[in-house]
Each structure stands twice: as structure tokens, then as C-alpha cells.
Design an enzyme around this catalytic site. Structure first.
Site, PDB file in Angstrom:
ATOM      1  N   ASP A   8       0.854  -1.187   0.000  1.00  0.00           N
ATOM      2  CA  ASP A   8       0.000   0.000   0.000  1.00  0.00           C
ATOM      3  C   ASP A   8       0.888   1.234   0.000  1.00  0.00           C
ATOM      4  O   ASP A   8       1.747   1.384   0.878  1.00  0.00           O
ATOM      5  CB  ASP A   8      -0.909   0.012   1.233  1.00  0.00           C
ATOM      6  CG  ASP A   8      -1.995  -1.059   1.166  1.00  0.00           C
ATOM      7  OD1 ASP A   8      -2.014  -1.824   0.184  1.00  0.00           O
ATOM      8  OD2 ASP A   8      -2.815  -1.125   2.101  1.00  0.00           O
ATOM      9  N   ASP A 131     -15.621  -3.781  -2.543  1.00  0.00           N
ATOM     10  CA  ASP A 131     -15.468  -3.640  -1.101  1.00  0.00           C
ATOM     11  C   ASP A 131     -16.857  -3.634  -0.485  1.00  0.00           C
ATOM     12  O   ASP A 131     -17.732  -2.893  -0.939  1.00  0.00           O
ATOM     13  CB  ASP A 131     -14.757  -2.324  -0.760  1.00  0.00           C
ATOM     14  CG  ASP A 131     -13.421  -2.190  -1.475  1.00  0.00           C
ATOM     15  OD1 ASP A 131     -12.804  -3.235  -1.762  1.00  0.00           O
ATOM     16  OD2 ASP A 131     -12.999  -1.054  -1.741  1.00  0.00           O
TER      17      ASP A 131
END
EC number: 5.3.1.16
Length: 247
Positions: A8, A131
């Protein structure tokens, strides 16, 4: 079973967020390319990058770090990237840089015409990231819950020609609370394209459970906080998955 380390990216660094909160980030490396090399040397066969700044800004923000990672790992290791991918020009630039897969999230939900165009123009390179919390899809860096059911959108996007779906349970991401196996399998069973699990991977028991449902269409899992905190040894986990698969 593909175990896919997550890198990330925030402000050019490799970080982890807690439940998607940009204000709750931990820096794990100031050299993301070196981190990529570490995971490949530990046995990773694919890498998962997230441009966190890009996800919130709606356009690429960590291009230099991403290019450095692609140079570091070369063509042998497929790299997938999500965050801030909202137009065809961005996809083309990343693929020209050597990226294997782009992950479209919010834009797929809000602008399905864009996703359809992307699948036509870049067939085989498009993954959708869904998500969800309690079965409902979230967008905009998890900040907005929609009324869409995950399976309904998954089927729609499968018809468009996406390569696979990454399913993240946002109630569990970064919390080391275990993968939501039931929800992941339920989605995989509704589709014919592969599903990649994400959110909550915490220990070797999760690996065992995932390998047990691989035949249902669960192709892999994104490995995040657990491999950075030391709760899960990545090399041992990949070896375990290979052993269970008879590889």
C-alpha cells in the site's frame, strides 16, 4: 492458491492503514521497490499494489514508486494495482509501464460504462475490486455505503468481461480478525470468474480454510497487515498453500 502480498503506497512509502483510515497509517518501508523484492524472494507469484493517495484523490499519485516496483520485479511477476484508476488513459499508461492488471473499484460501481469500455479496450487486464460491509458494496475509499448487493454487481461485471473480482470485507481489513470465508465463497459460487479474498487474513488457519475452498472459485488472497506485523510468515504460508494444493 495465490498468496498476494499487498504493498500500500502513501506519499511514496509502503504503509498499512487500519480500516482504510488515512490518518491511521503505519510506515513499513520508505523503499517500496525493496519491499517488493523481499516478497518475491519469499515466494510471491503476484503482487498487489494500492495507490492510497490516488484512491482518495481520484487520479494517480504514486506513479514513481509504482514504476520503481515494476522495474524491480520485471516481467516474470504479474503486478496488479488499484487506486485512482478512473479513465482509459490511466489504464493505458500503466499497462505500457508493464502493469499486468488494473483494479477498478469505485469507478466500476459509479460508472459501469467506463468499466465496459475498459474491458473492451484492455481485455484480460481488468480486475474489479468490490469492497463490502454486511453484503453491501462501499465506494469512495470505503467512505460511502451503497445499496448494491455484492453478488448482483459481480454477475454484471462478469458479463462485461472482467478477469476476476477482489472481494474485501471492509469490516475486517487491517484488523487481523480472520477472512470472511462464508461471504467470499458465496460470491465465488455465484460467478464463473475467479474471486480473490481480501481483508482480515491473520494466520495459518486462514490459509488452510482458503485452500479448502479453492475449488469453489477462490483463486487467491491478498496478504496485508499479518505479513507486516509478523503474525504470518509469508514464505511459510505460501509453502503451506502449495503443499495443500499438491504443487
Amino acid at each position: 492458491m495465490l498468496l498476494i502480498p499487498a504493498i500500500d503506497l502513501k506519499d511514496g512509502h509502503c504503509v498499512r492503514l487500519k480500516q482504510g483510515d488515512m490518518d491511521q497509517s503505519t510506515i513499513f518501508s520508505e523503499d517500496p521497490a525493496a519491499m517488493a523484492r523481499k516478497w518475491v524472494e519469499a515466494g510471491a507469484r503476484r503482487l498487489h499494489l494500492v495507490d492510497l493517495n490516488g484512491a482518495f484523490a481520484g487520479k494517480p499519485q504514486n506513479h514513481a514508486a509504482i514504476k520503481a516496483i515494476l522495474r524491480e520485479v520485471g516481467d516474470d511477476i504479474p503486478v496488479q494495482l488499484g487506486g485512482g484508476i478512473r479513465d482509459l488513459d490511466t489504464i493505458e499508461r500503466y499497462i505500457d509501464d508493464g502493469l499486468r492488471y488494473v483494479i477498478i473499484g469505485t469507478a466500476a460501481v459509479k460508472n459501469p460504462g467506463f468499466l465496459k469500455d475498459a474491458c473492451v479496450a484492455f481485455g484480460g487486464h481488468i480486475i474489479v475490486g468490490l469492497d463490502a460491509k454486511d453484503g453491501k458494496v462501499a465506494t469512495d475509499g470505503w467512505s460511502k455505503l451503497t445499496g448494491h448487493e455484492v453478488a448482483d454487481l459481480g454477475k454484471k461485471f462478469e458479463d462485461y468481461g472482467v478477469e476476476s473480482i477482489i472481494y474485501t470485507d471492509i469490516g475486517r481489513d487491517g484488523m487481523l480478525s480472520g477472512i470472511n470465508i462464508d461471504a467470499t465463497v458465496k460470491l465465488a459460487q455465484a460467478l464463473t470468474i475467479p474471486v480473490i479474498a481480501s481483508g482480515g487474513l491473520s494466520n495459518m488457519a486462514d490459509i488452510d480454510q482458503l485452500c479448502a475452498v479453492e475449488s469453489e472459485g477462490v483463486e487467491g488472497v491478498i496478504c496485508g497487515r499479518a505479513i507486516y506485523s509478523g503474525d504470518l510468515d509469508f514464505a511459510a504460508a505460501q509453502a503451506r498453500a502449495d503443499e495443500l494444493a499438491g504443487a
